[in-house]
Design a protein around this motif. Structure first.
Motif, PDB file in Angstrom:
ATOM      1  N   ARG A  15       0.992  -1.105  -0.028  1.00 29.68           N
ATOM      2  CA  ARG A  15      -0.025  -0.023   0.134  1.00 29.68           C
ATOM      3  C   ARG A  15       0.849   1.437   0.091  1.00 29.68           C
ATOM      4  NH1 ARG A  15      -3.638  -2.086  -2.384  1.00 29.68           N
ATOM      5  NH2 ARG A  15      -1.865  -3.423  -2.746  1.00 29.68           N
ATOM      6  N   LEU A  16       0.750   2.253  -0.848  1.00 25.89           N
ATOM      7  CA  LEU A  16       1.747   3.183  -1.174  1.00 25.89           C
ATOM      8  C   LEU A  16       0.727   4.759  -1.042  1.00 25.89           C
ATOM      9  CD1 LEU A  16       3.342   1.993  -4.376  1.00 25.89           C
ATOM     10  CD2 LEU A  16       4.412   1.882  -2.085  1.00 25.89           C
ATOM     11  N   THR A  17       1.484   5.493  -0.674  1.00 25.30           N
ATOM     12  CA  THR A  17       1.145   7.002  -0.735  1.00 25.30           C
ATOM     13  C   THR A  17       1.257   7.469  -2.130  1.00 25.30           C
ATOM     14  OG1 THR A  17       3.173   7.990   0.017  1.00 25.30           O
ATOM     15  CG2 THR A  17       1.478   7.711   1.631  1.00 25.30           C
ATOM     16  N   VAL A  18       0.215   8.317  -2.852  1.00 29.88           N
ATOM     17  CA  VAL A  18       0.396   8.574  -4.029  1.00 29.88           C
ATOM     18  C   VAL A  18       0.163   9.896  -4.366  1.00 29.88           C
ATOM     19  CG1 VAL A  18      -0.943   8.124  -6.190  1.00 29.88           C
ATOM     20  CG2 VAL A  18      -0.909   6.227  -4.597  1.00 29.88           C
ATOM     21  N   HIS A  39      -4.644   2.272  -2.018  1.00 30.02           N
ATOM     22  CA  HIS A  39      -3.473   2.967  -1.995  1.00 30.02           C
ATOM     23  C   HIS A  39      -4.187   4.351  -1.561  1.00 30.02           C
ATOM     24  CE1 HIS A  39      -0.598  -0.040  -3.903  1.00 30.02           C
ATOM     25  NE2 HIS A  39      -1.741   0.161  -4.998  1.00 30.02           N
ATOM     26  N   ARG A  40      -3.286   5.187  -1.004  1.00 29.71           N
ATOM     27  CA  ARG A  40      -3.569   6.554  -0.371  1.00 29.71           C
ATOM     28  C   ARG A  40      -3.389   7.623  -1.159  1.00 29.71           C
ATOM     29  NH1 ARG A  40      -1.899   9.424   4.167  1.00 29.71           N
ATOM     30  NH2 ARG A  40      -0.189   7.968   4.503  1.00 29.71           N
ATOM     31  N   PRO A  41      -4.135   8.401  -1.843  1.00 32.33           N
ATOM     32  CA  PRO A  41      -3.533   9.861  -2.550  1.00 32.33           C
ATOM     33  C   PRO A  41      -3.261  10.696  -1.478  1.00 32.33           C
ATOM     34  CG  PRO A  41      -5.516   8.677  -3.928  1.00 32.33           C
ATOM     35  CD  PRO A  41      -5.166   7.920  -2.238  1.00 32.33           C
ATOM     36  N   VAL A  42      -2.172  11.570  -1.603  1.00 35.66           N
ATOM     37  CA  VAL A  42      -1.738  12.344  -0.398  1.00 35.66           C
ATOM     38  C   VAL A  42      -1.246  13.893  -1.095  1.00 35.66           C
ATOM     39  CG1 VAL A  42      -0.836  10.727   1.219  1.00 35.66           C
ATOM     40  CG2 VAL A  42       0.665  11.538  -0.828  1.00 35.66           C
ATOM     41  N   ALA A  43      -1.278  14.144  -2.217  1.00 37.16           N
ATOM     42  CA  ALA A  43      -0.881  15.213  -2.805  1.00 37.16           C
ATOM     43  C   ALA A  43      -0.943  15.180  -4.303  1.00 37.16           C
ATOM     44  CB  ALA A  43       0.661  15.410  -2.402  1.00 37.16           C
ATOM     45  N   VAL A  44      -1.512  16.420  -4.902  1.00 35.17           N
ATOM     46  CA  VAL A  44      -1.761  16.757  -6.242  1.00 35.17           C
ATOM     47  C   VAL A  44      -1.278  18.081  -6.701  1.00 35.17           C
ATOM     48  CG1 VAL A  44      -4.217  17.406  -5.938  1.00 35.17           C
ATOM     49  CG2 VAL A  44      -3.326  16.437  -8.075  1.00 35.17           C
ATOM     50  N   SER A  45      -0.660  18.163  -7.825  1.00 32.55           N
ATOM     51  CA  SER A  45      -0.312  19.514  -8.306  1.00 32.55           C
ATOM     52  C   SER A  45      -1.087  19.762  -9.473  1.00 32.55           C
ATOM     53  CB  SER A  45       1.037  19.751  -8.697  1.00 32.55           C
ATOM     54  OG  SER A  45       1.515  19.016  -9.812  1.00 32.55           O
ATOM     55  N   GLY A  46      -1.550  21.191  -9.723  1.00 29.83           N
ATOM     56  CA  GLY A  46      -2.319  21.620 -10.753  1.00 29.83           C
ATOM     57  C   GLY A  46      -2.155  23.102 -10.831  1.00 29.83           C
ATOM     58  N   VAL A  47      -2.224  23.773 -11.969  1.00 28.07           N
ATOM     59  CA  VAL A  47      -1.984  25.212 -12.301  1.00 28.07           C
ATOM     60  C   VAL A  47      -3.251  25.723 -12.652  1.00 28.07           C
ATOM     61  CG1 VAL A  47      -0.835  26.772 -13.480  1.00 28.07           C
ATOM     62  CG2 VAL A  47       0.312  24.765 -12.699  1.00 28.07           C
ATOM     63  N   SER A  48      -4.149  25.248 -13.850  1.00 26.81           N
ATOM     64  CA  SER A  48      -5.205  25.709 -14.178  1.00 26.81           C
ATOM     65  C   SER A  48      -6.652  25.663 -13.165  1.00 26.81           C
ATOM     66  CB  SER A  48      -5.515  25.305 -15.694  1.00 26.81           C
ATOM     67  OG  SER A  48      -6.003  24.085 -15.511  1.00 26.81           O
ATOM     68  N   ASP A  49      -7.440  26.481 -13.470  1.00 27.70           N
ATOM     69  CA  ASP A  49      -8.682  26.260 -12.746  1.00 27.70           C
ATOM     70  C   ASP A  49      -9.317  24.889 -13.019  1.00 27.70           C
ATOM     71  OD1 ASP A  49      -8.197  28.677 -11.483  1.00 27.70           O
ATOM     72  OD2 ASP A  49      -9.639  29.842 -13.058  1.00 27.70           O
ATOM     73  N   ALA A  50      -8.905  24.531 -14.241  1.00 26.41           N
ATOM     74  CA  ALA A  50      -9.662  23.318 -14.736  1.00 26.41           C
ATOM     75  C   ALA A  50      -9.122  22.142 -13.949  1.00 26.41           C
ATOM     76  CB  ALA A  50      -9.790  23.204 -16.268  1.00 26.41           C
ATOM     77  N   SER A  51      -7.789  22.043 -13.886  1.00 24.64           N
ATOM     78  CA  SER A  51      -7.172  21.152 -13.311  1.00 24.64           C
ATOM     79  C   SER A  51      -7.440  20.808 -11.996  1.00 24.64           C
ATOM     80  CB  SER A  51      -5.464  21.347 -13.627  1.00 24.64           C
ATOM     81  OG  SER A  51      -5.065  22.314 -12.720  1.00 24.64           O
ATOM     82  N   ARG A  52      -7.661  22.101 -11.244  1.00 24.64           N
ATOM     83  CA  ARG A  52      -7.858  22.160  -9.786  1.00 24.64           C
ATOM     84  C   ARG A  52      -9.166  21.674  -9.356  1.00 24.64           C
ATOM     85  NH1 ARG A  52      -4.627  25.876  -6.519  1.00 24.64           N
ATOM     86  NH2 ARG A  52      -2.812  26.507  -7.754  1.00 24.64           N
TER      87      ARG A  52
END
Length: 321
Positions: A15-18, A39-52
């Motif tokens: 089981r991994l942090t993603v 698995h456990r999502p812990v962080a995400v990067s996004g720049v545009s409003d759509a990606s957020r």
């Protein structure tokens, strides 16, 4: 249903942090699928409003961070940026010390294999190329579509089982692609899927021009059957005026396209030539009919000399076959 043999438990990733770098349409869907597998999502990067917005919809409560911060928090990092941006991103992350030894670094580019991750490999990362052969919408339906989706998998041999296990956990079917075959693999998918959208959109536009009120309803059963036949029978499924050698009908088509949709003529002619070649090679198009047909495709003229390009039966009989 996934029929791929399941890997031995010892080969399955723990089981991994993603983390996700690049919250386009693909990354959040894959992370959400991995979350369903434990698995456990812990962080995400996004720049545009759509990606957020996509990240918020598919990965609620997962914090937004910079790419370097994503790598600092995650054991498994999905690099889901456009193909052309990937080499620079990998080099930059490696040069700034963001990559950690033992970190699984996964990109989803169809074009590249695992060697594009060599800068991260030198920093101690474990490189995997996992490309889902699927079109994405950026909505939760994408997670469902991953069930049974084929993934083009490329990785160092010692990581092959781990890469395939991750794909299976997402509900996908791993398909091993050699490093040097990745560009050809990706070209094949683009030829089939991306160009299909263009062809269908053009067809719907022309049907509307012809007065059809619901071109999608008309095309749905026809295109569904054509796709099914093609997948089952390949070139043996070729039908229509080109495969039959109906040069007059093809000339009528070109005449009408020049009048109503001149932007579609080049594509029609190119695909008709390719279809004629394949029909000839597979014995579907009679050689004695091919000469007139290829002449029409060369200059758009009607071999029977009819200025309006009609074929004697108003172009209606069997045109959809």
């Amino acid at each position: 249903m996934n029929t791929t043999p399941q890997p031995d438990p010892k080969d399955r990733p723990a089981r991994l942090t993603v983390g996700v770098v690049g919250a386009g349409r693909v990354g959040p869907a894959l992370a959400a699928s991995l979350q369903l597998a434990g698995h456990r999502p812990v962080a995400v990067s996004g720049v545009s409003d759509a990606s957020r917005r996509r990240a918020a919809a598919l990965l609620p409560d997962v914090p937004l961070m910079t790419p370097a911060e994503v790598l600092a928090h995650a054991e498994l990092v999905l690099l889901t940026v456009p193909d052309d941006a990937l080499p620079g991103l990998v080099a930059g992350l490696a040069e700034t010390g963001a990559v950690r030894p033992g970190q699984l670094l996964v990109h989803t580019s169809g074009r590249y294999g695992s060697r594009v991750l060599d800068p991260a490999l030198r920093a101690g990362a474990l490189p995997l190329a996992l490309h889902p052969a699927m079109t994405f919408t950026g909505t939760p339906v994408d997670v469902q579509r991953l069930a049974g989706c084929s993934f083009g998998v490329t990785a160092p041999e010692e990581l092959r089982l781990a890469a395939e296990a991750l794909v299976i956990e997402m509900g996908g079917e791993p398909e091993w692609i050699a490093e040097d075959k990745r560009p050809l693999y990706h070209a094949a998918l683009a030829l089939g899927a991306n160009h299909l959208v263009t062809l269908v959109a053009q067809s719907m536009e022309l049907l509307r021009t012809a007065g059809v009120e619901a071109p999608d309803r008309m095309l749905g059963p026809l295109l569904g059957a054509a796709l099914d036949n093609a997948l089952r029978a390949g070139d043996a499924a070729l039908t229509g005026p080109v495969a039959r050698g109906d040069a007059g009908t093809v000339a009528a088509h070109i005449t009408q396209l020049r009048t109503h949709a001149p932007q579609a003529v080049a594509g029609y002619v190119a695909m008709a030539r390719a279809t004629a070649d394949r029909a000839l090679d597979h014995g579907l198009l009679k050689p004695e009919l091919a000469e007139d047909l290829l002449g029409v495709l060369a200059d758009g003229s009607d071999p029977a000399g009819r200025a309006d390009g009609t074929d004697g039966n108003n172009g209606t009989e069997g045109d959809a076959r």
